[in-house]
Design an enzyme around this catalytic site. Structure first.
Site, PDB file in Angstrom:
ATOM      1  N   LYS A  16       1.853   6.879  -4.262  1.00  0.00           N
ATOM      2  CA  LYS A  16       1.282   6.864  -2.878  1.00  0.00           C
ATOM      3  C   LYS A  16       1.596   6.629  -1.902  1.00  0.00           C
ATOM      4  O   LYS A  16       0.823   5.835  -0.783  1.00  0.00           O
ATOM      5  CB  LYS A  16      -0.121   6.544  -3.746  1.00  0.00           C
ATOM      6  CG  LYS A  16      -0.684   7.705  -4.809  1.00  0.00           C
ATOM      7  CD  LYS A  16      -0.978   8.786  -4.450  1.00  0.00           C
ATOM      8  CE  LYS A  16      -1.588   9.492  -5.501  1.00  0.00           C
ATOM      9  NZ  LYS A  16      -1.875  10.850  -5.367  1.00  0.00           N
ATOM     10  N   ASP A  21     -10.208  15.511  -7.803  1.00  0.00           N
ATOM     11  CA  ASP A  21      -8.498  16.165  -7.000  1.00  0.00           C
ATOM     12  C   ASP A  21      -8.698  17.707  -7.095  1.00  0.00           C
ATOM     13  O   ASP A  21      -7.806  18.138  -5.897  1.00  0.00           O
ATOM     14  CB  ASP A  21      -7.718  16.782  -8.404  1.00  0.00           C
ATOM     15  CG  ASP A  21      -7.693  14.820  -9.369  1.00  0.00           C
ATOM     16  OD1 ASP A  21      -7.424  14.128  -8.139  1.00  0.00           O
ATOM     17  OD2 ASP A  21      -7.825  14.278 -10.048  1.00  0.00           O
ATOM     18  N   ASN A  59     -17.081  13.963 -10.964  1.00  0.00           N
ATOM     19  CA  ASN A  59     -16.965  13.292 -11.699  1.00  0.00           C
ATOM     20  C   ASN A  59     -18.723  12.138 -11.925  1.00  0.00           C
ATOM     21  O   ASN A  59     -19.474  12.028 -11.551  1.00  0.00           O
ATOM     22  CB  ASN A  59     -15.745  12.393 -11.692  1.00  0.00           C
ATOM     23  CG  ASN A  59     -15.796  11.784 -10.616  1.00  0.00           C
ATOM     24  OD1 ASN A  59     -16.237  11.053 -10.467  1.00  0.00           O
ATOM     25  ND2 ASN A  59     -14.929  11.769  -9.750  1.00  0.00           N
ATOM     26  N   PRO A  71      -6.872  16.795  -0.122  1.00  0.00           N
ATOM     27  CA  PRO A  71      -6.151  16.200   0.268  1.00  0.00           C
ATOM     28  C   PRO A  71      -6.403  14.956  -0.143  1.00  0.00           C
ATOM     29  O   PRO A  71      -7.381  14.208  -1.087  1.00  0.00           O
ATOM     30  CB  PRO A  71      -6.972  15.681   1.962  1.00  0.00           C
ATOM     31  CG  PRO A  71      -8.117  16.280   1.743  1.00  0.00           C
ATOM     32  CD  PRO A  71      -8.591  16.996   0.591  1.00  0.00           C
ATOM     33  N   ASP A  72      -4.963  14.449  -0.355  1.00  0.00           N
ATOM     34  CA  ASP A  72      -4.979  12.637  -1.146  1.00  0.00           C
ATOM     35  C   ASP A  72      -5.065  11.738  -0.141  1.00  0.00           C
ATOM     36  O   ASP A  72      -4.960  11.521   1.312  1.00  0.00           O
ATOM     37  CB  ASP A  72      -3.409  12.878  -1.260  1.00  0.00           C
ATOM     38  CG  ASP A  72      -3.178  11.598  -2.574  1.00  0.00           C
ATOM     39  OD1 ASP A  72      -3.956  10.655  -2.078  1.00  0.00           O
ATOM     40  OD2 ASP A  72      -2.947  12.225  -3.424  1.00  0.00           O
ATOM     41  N   ILE A  73      -6.279  11.201   0.600  1.00  0.00           N
ATOM     42  CA  ILE A  73      -7.070  10.174   1.500  1.00  0.00           C
ATOM     43  C   ILE A  73      -5.414   9.362   1.144  1.00  0.00           C
ATOM     44  O   ILE A  73      -5.468   8.360   1.841  1.00  0.00           O
ATOM     45  CB  ILE A  73      -8.410   9.480   0.582  1.00  0.00           C
ATOM     46  CG1 ILE A  73      -8.878  11.078   0.671  1.00  0.00           C
ATOM     47  CG2 ILE A  73      -8.891   8.776   1.682  1.00  0.00           C
ATOM     48  CD1 ILE A  73     -10.933  11.119   0.296  1.00  0.00           C
ATOM     49  N   LYS A 107       1.940   5.811  -9.702  1.00  0.00           N
ATOM     50  CA  LYS A 107       0.771   5.871  -8.842  1.00  0.00           C
ATOM     51  C   LYS A 107       1.310   4.945  -7.527  1.00  0.00           C
ATOM     52  O   LYS A 107       1.145   5.443  -6.392  1.00  0.00           O
ATOM     53  CB  LYS A 107      -0.836   5.721  -9.242  1.00  0.00           C
ATOM     54  CG  LYS A 107      -1.529   6.383  -7.984  1.00  0.00           C
ATOM     55  CD  LYS A 107      -3.417   6.025  -8.937  1.00  0.00           C
ATOM     56  CE  LYS A 107      -4.107   6.755  -7.481  1.00  0.00           C
ATOM     57  NZ  LYS A 107      -5.313   6.795  -8.118  1.00  0.00           N
TER      58      LYS A 107
END
Length: 421
Positions: free
Chosen positions: A358, A292, A224, A320-322, A354
């Site tokens: 999260k 993502d 990105n 993975p979602d840090i 979010k």
């Protein structure tokens, strides 16, 4: 003590009584260091000077002795001083070591750990922070060897003040001029302020920054437009408040922040691994723009156009979602977990969702849609979403936003820890 000239603001807390060791390298800019000594003395600092052999070709030791009201040191093998292990004493008694001008030769000695004279020996022996004000010809400053030395010194935590861009004594124009004495004195004030016990002293702050690169094949990757400017600004702001900072950064082209522990990664999985290894932390700020998705299977060879005809399909899987991983309740969870939400629509609503999904304490949201200039730019405009509500902050530089956010976080952290206990 000399009287302050009009327009000079004395900051007693930052400079008064502080001990500066000034190392003067050999260059025409050495004459500016006389003015630097004068300005530091006016602000209440005690200044000792080490004058290199090259520096003495431009300015005399007597000139510095008169202005500093102290002996000017020149020789590593001065028997009286070395009987007292003078180079160790000089390196340890200062609150801050400043090299101005820092010539290409001095920077090379610092980068390679050379100890061939008094100045380089003191720099190798010191356990104090070191700031350098480079001064050299533009071609020397831009030479690959010098650039390598500068990169090494930045990784070692050396602080760079300048150089400025302008006309040089040799008649050429470009970066390489030593910063003006007033600018160096102001930078010294800021550095001394950072050495005072700050609101984050003794705290470990973990920050992620930049993009991640997810390889498709040995040549291509998914990424990105994140520049890492905001994450790196946050690292500088946390360090300025006294924190021990671990910065986990994806691929960026920014200078490495001085005085922080920097871990460079490329992929989201590497970033997650580095973050987990860096825990525990008192505070975690996830400012990185983590991709993502990644390729389900990385091609071993470069994908060719003819392999898929006119249409190519890529099989993707989630990274993975840090942020969510860090925010999971448990003994390793930081007391304050802050995430970032870069949105192009419904900015506040998406940020609120979010934060809930999260498990973050705060979310910093901004509009990065086309035309805002925020992604990759130097300015930003954010909304701070917390459990208490939403704050709309005005447009400001990313450095100012980082300072404001860290000040808020430092104020909130003790209350969050007390509530957890």
């Amino acid at each position: 003590m000399p009287c302050a000239r009009p327009g000079v603001t004395r900051n007693e807390d930052r400079v008064q009584g502080k001990r500066i060791l000034l190392i003067v390298g050999g260059g025409i800019a050495a004459y500016k260091s006389l003015e630097l000594v004068r300005r530091l003395k006016e602000r209440g600092a005690s200044v000792r000077v080490i004058l290199t052999k090259g520096g003495a070709e431009f300015v005399t030791p007597l000139s510095f002795s008169v202005l500093s009201e102290d002996k000017t040191f020149t020789d590593l093998f001065d028997l009286k001083d070395e009987a007292e292990i003078g180079h160790i004493r000089l390196s340890r008694e200062a609150d801050l070591v400043v090299v101005a001008p820092a010539t290409a030769d001095l920077l090379a000695k610092m980068a390679t750990g050379t100890a061939s004279d008094l100045a380089s020996t003191v720099l190798l022996a010191t356990d104090k922070r070191v700031a350098v004000a480079p001064a050299m010809n533009v071609r020397m400053w831009q030479h690959p060897a010098c650039r390598r030395n500068v990169a090494t010194l930045r990784e070692d935590g050396i602080i760079f003040i300048g150089p400025d861009e302008g006309e040089m004594a040799c008649g050429e124009y470009g970066p390489g001029r030593m910063a003006e004495p007033a600018a160096i004195a102001n930078a010294i004030e800021r550095l001394l302020a950072q050495q005072q016990p700050g609101p984050l002293s003794g705290r470990h702050v973990l920050i992620t920054s930049g993009p991640t690169h997810e390889p498709l094949d040995p040549v291509r990757y998914i990424a990105n437009r994140s520049s890492g400017k905001q994450g790196h600004a946050l690292a500088r702001a946390a360090q300025a408040l006294g924190a021990h900072v671990t910065l986990v950064s994806g691929p960026v082209t920014l200078p490495d922040p001085g005085g922080v522990t920097l871990i460079k990664v490329e992929t989201a999985q590497e970033m997650l691994d580095a973050v987990l290894d860096a825990l525990p932390a008192d505070m975690a700020i996830c400012a990185a723009a983590v991709a993502d998705w990644r390729a389900a299977t990385e091609a071993a060879q470069k994908l060719k156009k003819e392999d898929g005809g006119n249409d190519v399909s890529l099989s993707l899987e989630q990274n993975p979602d840090i942020l969510a991983t860090i925010a999971i309740p448990g003994p390793q969870r930081p007391d304050l977990v802050i995430g970032f939400a870069a949105e192009t629509e419904n900015v506040v609503d998406n940020a609120k969702a979010k934060r809930r999904a999260k498990g973050a304490d705060w979310i910093v949201a901004n509009d990065v849609s086309h035309g805002t200039g925020i992604m990759g730019g130097d300015a930003t405009r954010v909304h701070l979403v917390t459990g208490a509500g939403i704050e709309d902050w005005p447009s400001m530089s990313k450095d100012d936003m980082a300072a404001r956010l860290l000040a808020r976080a430092a104020e909130a952290l003790p209350n969050l820890r007390s509530a957890a206990e």
